[in-house]
Design an enzyme around this catalytic site. Sequence first.
Site, mmCIF file in Angstrom:
data_model
loop_
_atom_site.group_PDB
_atom_site.id
_atom_site.type_symbol
_atom_site.label_atom_id
_atom_site.label_comp_id
_atom_site.label_asym_id
_atom_site.label_seq_id
_atom_site.Cartn_x
_atom_site.Cartn_y
_atom_site.Cartn_z
ATOM 1 N N ASP A 119 0.812 -1.219 0.000
ATOM 2 C CA ASP A 119 0.000 0.000 0.000
ATOM 3 C C ASP A 119 0.847 1.272 0.000
ATOM 4 O OD1 ASP A 119 -2.224 -1.701 0.134
ATOM 5 O OD2 ASP A 119 -2.073 -1.782 2.314
ATOM 6 N N GLY A 162 1.482 2.974 -2.643
ATOM 7 C CA GLY A 162 1.077 3.857 -3.747
ATOM 8 C C GLY A 162 1.565 3.316 -5.089
ATOM 9 N N LYS A 163 1.708 1.979 -5.162
ATOM 10 C CA LYS A 163 2.187 1.360 -6.410
ATOM 11 C C LYS A 163 1.246 1.667 -7.566
ATOM 12 C CE LYS A 163 2.270 -2.685 -4.343
ATOM 13 N NZ LYS A 163 2.074 -2.251 -2.945
ATOM 14 N N LYS A 166 -0.777 4.210 -8.046
ATOM 15 C CA LYS A 166 -0.650 5.594 -8.522
ATOM 16 C C LYS A 166 0.588 5.764 -9.407
ATOM 17 C CE LYS A 166 0.922 10.087 -7.523
ATOM 18 N NZ LYS A 166 0.592 11.447 -7.240
ATOM 19 N N ALA A 216 -4.187 -7.949 -3.670
ATOM 20 C CA ALA A 216 -3.705 -6.594 -3.957
ATOM 21 C C ALA A 216 -4.879 -5.636 -4.112
ATOM 22 C CB ALA A 216 -2.889 -6.602 -5.249
ATOM 23 N N GLY A 217 -4.639 -4.382 -3.756
ATOM 24 C CA GLY A 217 -5.609 -3.320 -4.013
ATOM 25 C C GLY A 217 -4.815 -2.097 -4.431
ATOM 26 N N HIS A 218 -4.830 -1.764 -5.708
ATOM 27 C CA HIS A 218 -4.019 -0.665 -6.241
ATOM 28 C C HIS A 218 -4.938 0.473 -6.674
ATOM 29 C CE1 HIS A 218 -0.461 -3.575 -7.236
ATOM 30 N NE2 HIS A 218 -0.819 -3.579 -5.964
ATOM 31 N N ARG A 248 1.676 -29.318 -7.114
ATOM 32 C CA ARG A 248 1.405 -29.811 -8.478
ATOM 33 C C ARG A 248 0.009 -30.409 -8.636
ATOM 34 N NH1 ARG A 248 7.119 -32.600 -8.106
ATOM 35 N NH2 ARG A 248 6.205 -32.830 -6.049
ATOM 36 N N GLN A 283 1.856 -6.367 -3.416
ATOM 37 C CA GLN A 283 2.398 -6.557 -2.061
ATOM 38 C C GLN A 283 3.766 -5.853 -1.971
ATOM 39 O OE1 GLN A 283 1.013 -9.795 -3.573
ATOM 40 N NE2 GLN A 283 -0.795 -8.723 -2.936
ATOM 41 N N THR A 302 -8.681 -3.540 -0.313
ATOM 42 C CA THR A 302 -9.222 -4.882 -0.544
ATOM 43 C C THR A 302 -10.165 -5.310 0.573
ATOM 44 O OG1 THR A 302 -7.256 -5.476 -1.789
ATOM 45 C CG2 THR A 302 -8.562 -7.305 -0.952
ATOM 46 N N LEU A 354 4.257 12.189 0.793
ATOM 47 C CA LEU A 354 5.033 13.170 1.562
ATOM 48 C C LEU A 354 4.101 14.247 2.112
ATOM 49 C CD1 LEU A 354 7.946 13.871 2.380
ATOM 50 C CD2 LEU A 354 8.100 15.310 0.343
ATOM 51 N N VAL A 380 2.983 13.933 -4.024
ATOM 52 C CA VAL A 380 2.507 14.889 -3.014
ATOM 53 C C VAL A 380 0.976 14.939 -2.960
ATOM 54 C CG1 VAL A 380 4.585 16.328 -2.987
ATOM 55 C CG2 VAL A 380 2.824 16.761 -4.720
HETATM 56 P P1 GDP Z 1 -0.805 0.235 -3.515
HETATM 57 O O1 GDP Z 1 -1.412 -1.020 -3.010
HETATM 58 O O2 GDP Z 1 0.668 0.298 -3.292
HETATM 59 O O3 GDP Z 1 -1.170 0.540 -4.949
HETATM 60 O O4 GDP Z 1 -1.424 1.415 -2.630
HETATM 61 P P2 GDP Z 1 -2.982 1.598 -2.239
HETATM 62 O O5 GDP Z 1 -3.714 2.075 -3.411
HETATM 63 O O6 GDP Z 1 -3.477 0.398 -1.535
HETATM 64 O O7 GDP Z 1 -2.859 2.720 -1.127
HETATM 65 C C1 GDP Z 1 -2.272 3.961 -1.399
HETATM 66 C C2 GDP Z 1 -3.298 5.056 -1.065
HETATM 67 O O8 GDP Z 1 -2.640 6.310 -1.009
HETATM 68 C C3 GDP Z 1 -4.363 5.219 -2.138
HETATM 69 O O9 GDP Z 1 -5.545 5.661 -1.542
HETATM 70 C C4 GDP Z 1 -3.795 6.294 -3.048
HETATM 71 O O10 GDP Z 1 -4.792 7.017 -3.764
HETATM 72 C C5 GDP Z 1 -3.122 7.192 -2.027
HETATM 73 N N1 GDP Z 1 -1.913 7.899 -2.504
HETATM 74 C C6 GDP Z 1 -0.945 7.491 -3.353
HETATM 75 N N2 GDP Z 1 0.047 8.415 -3.423
HETATM 76 C C7 GDP Z 1 -0.318 9.427 -2.587
HETATM 77 C C8 GDP Z 1 0.304 10.652 -2.190
HETATM 78 O O11 GDP Z 1 1.393 11.004 -2.596
HETATM 79 N N3 GDP Z 1 -0.378 11.425 -1.289
HETATM 80 C C9 GDP Z 1 -1.590 11.063 -0.770
HETATM 81 N N4 GDP Z 1 -2.164 11.877 0.104
HETATM 82 N N5 GDP Z 1 -2.200 9.914 -1.122
HETATM 83 C C10 GDP Z 1 -1.563 9.102 -2.004
HETATM 84 P P1 IMO Z 2 -0.981 -4.301 -2.211
HETATM 85 O O1 IMO Z 2 -0.545 -4.855 -3.554
HETATM 86 C C1 IMO Z 2 -0.945 -4.818 2.127
HETATM 87 C C2 IMO Z 2 -0.958 -8.941 3.620
HETATM 88 C C3 IMO Z 2 -2.181 -9.400 4.395
HETATM 89 C C4 IMO Z 2 -1.530 -10.396 5.338
HETATM 90 C C5 IMO Z 2 -0.461 -11.044 4.470
HETATM 91 C C6 IMO Z 2 -0.873 -12.384 3.858
HETATM 92 O O2 IMO Z 2 -2.250 -3.548 -2.248
HETATM 93 O O3 IMO Z 2 0.152 -3.562 -1.553
HETATM 94 P P2 IMO Z 2 -2.535 -13.034 1.870
HETATM 95 O O4 IMO Z 2 -4.002 -12.788 1.702
HETATM 96 O O5 IMO Z 2 -1.692 -12.448 0.797
HETATM 97 O O6 IMO Z 2 -2.215 -14.475 2.137
HETATM 98 O O7 IMO Z 2 -2.163 -12.252 3.247
HETATM 99 O O8 IMO Z 2 -0.187 -10.115 3.438
HETATM 100 N N1 IMO Z 2 -1.252 -8.387 2.265
HETATM 101 C C7 IMO Z 2 -1.190 -7.079 1.968
HETATM 102 N N2 IMO Z 2 -0.965 -6.005 2.753
HETATM 103 N N3 IMO Z 2 -1.115 -4.658 0.799
HETATM 104 C C8 IMO Z 2 -1.299 -5.728 -0.012
HETATM 105 O O9 IMO Z 2 -1.319 -5.627 -1.353
HETATM 106 C C9 IMO Z 2 -1.402 -7.003 0.575
HETATM 107 N N4 IMO Z 2 -1.609 -8.259 0.094
HETATM 108 C C10 IMO Z 2 -1.509 -9.089 1.141
HETATM 109 O O10 IMO Z 2 -2.790 -8.332 5.079
HETATM 110 O O11 IMO Z 2 -0.865 -9.713 6.376
HETATM 111 MG MG MG Z 3 -2.941 -1.662 -1.782
#
Ligand code: GDP
Ligand code: IMO
Ligand code: MG
Length: 428
Positions: free
Chosen positions: A13, A15-16, A18, A39-41, A142, A223, A301, A333, A415
Amino acid sequence: MSSAVLVGTQWGDEGKGKICDLVAPEFDCVVRYQGGNNAGHTIVCGDKKFGLHLVPSGIMYENVTPVIGNGVVVDPKVLIEEIDMLENEGVSTKNLKVSGNAHIIMPYHRDLDGAFEECLGKNNIGTTKRGIGPCYQDKMARIGLRMQDLLDEGIFRERCGIALDRINPQLEKLFNLPTYTVDQLWDEFSAYAERLRPYICESSLLLNNMLEEGKSILFEGAQATLLDIDHGTYPYVTSSNCTAGGSVTGSGVGMKNIDRVLGIMKAYITRVGMGPMPTELSYDDEFGHKLTEIGGEYGVTTGRRRRCGWFDGPIARYSTRINGLTDIALTKLDVLSAFDTIPVCVAYDCDGVRYTSVPEHQALFAKAKPVYKEVPGWREDITGCRSYEELPQAARDYVDLVEELAGCRVSIIAVGPDREQTIMRSWN
Ligand code: GDP
Ligand code: IMO
Ligand code: MG
């Protein structure tokens, strides 16, 4: 632009989504190489916000080919729902490709994910319960089913029968859960097969053909480094290689093709699920509460509140090493604008010994006490800054400190959540 890997450097999480969406137009293709719908991007462009779980974050651009690689585990129902959501929002998925070698998350994988967690009791991992671990387990054992098995009823039935011979006794005898039949699963999955048939391909061949034509690929990690099955805080990890190395095995592309490794690093730390986190702040703590709420740290997620803490220098240095980072994108930041002073963890104290990277054994890591350096905050809105020079001096110093601790240059600074709210420093 040559090919690059984009990888999470902390516990996810960062910010991948973004950053991937931001740099995707520089590439011809974006490929997801591991993980699944755990994952939740998030992508924010103007008034539109998308939470992607399986589809690569390059989907927003018509001339970028989005590929789900062989290393990903695919829940077909979730994939279809995501395709429908995107099409309803006017985003075309006609170029999307899914590897025939990607393993399928079956309903019993989700059942077992829940059952295994319950069985672990207080030692549970805190998984997303999406069936990720049990699916990778069957892949290694397997007895998994792959996307290509959807294309042939006979093969699907055969593979499914082999799997159920091992899975049903577990469901029934260990967990007292309902079992499955091949007929029942084919009934459900034949419908998915028809929907997904046009997307399934030999993705390694597709990617290598693109490279031969001089095209470039962005490998999108899900992740993060500390959740990696080999290099993370085992057993509190996910079940795949999220680190840069996973990009080649998870896509079927040779290592010589990768020129850069971009680590996505949040200006502070978050974690979802269980396991050690040296700089963690309690939600009841004034600063912990502020980081969570100003940062909007709730999972895309599962909706779970993320654990928050100050920036962790030893983790940054470790991530640079494990992934061979060439560049860092420092995100969020702007969230730190709310603090008068900001503690930054520059080292750990483990039983009196100082560590500037992650210690060699988990037992030491579990005892790590952060050594903090207090740096001044800047207390002004930086969401409008578009160059490093426009940032207040204290924010520039913070970026410089991250570079020093990580041992890698910060090439991108985010930012704000929107695509536009970004400083491109030395990425291109
Ligand atoms: P990911 O799993 O790495 O893609 O990250 P997530 O989407 O789960 O979580 C990142 C959160 O931070 C999301 O709500 C983005 O919209 C937000 N985000 C990303 N970059 C920035 C930033 O520079 N500033 C702020 N305030 N929010 C950001
Ligand atoms: P993104 O791509 C944050 C964490 C779960 C748990 C551990 C194992 O959005 O960054 P799983 O369901 O994969 O067997 O859970 O990994 N986890 C994450 N935490 N961001 C994620 O994905 C995650 N995907 C799994 O919370 O601790
Ligand atoms: Mg995420």
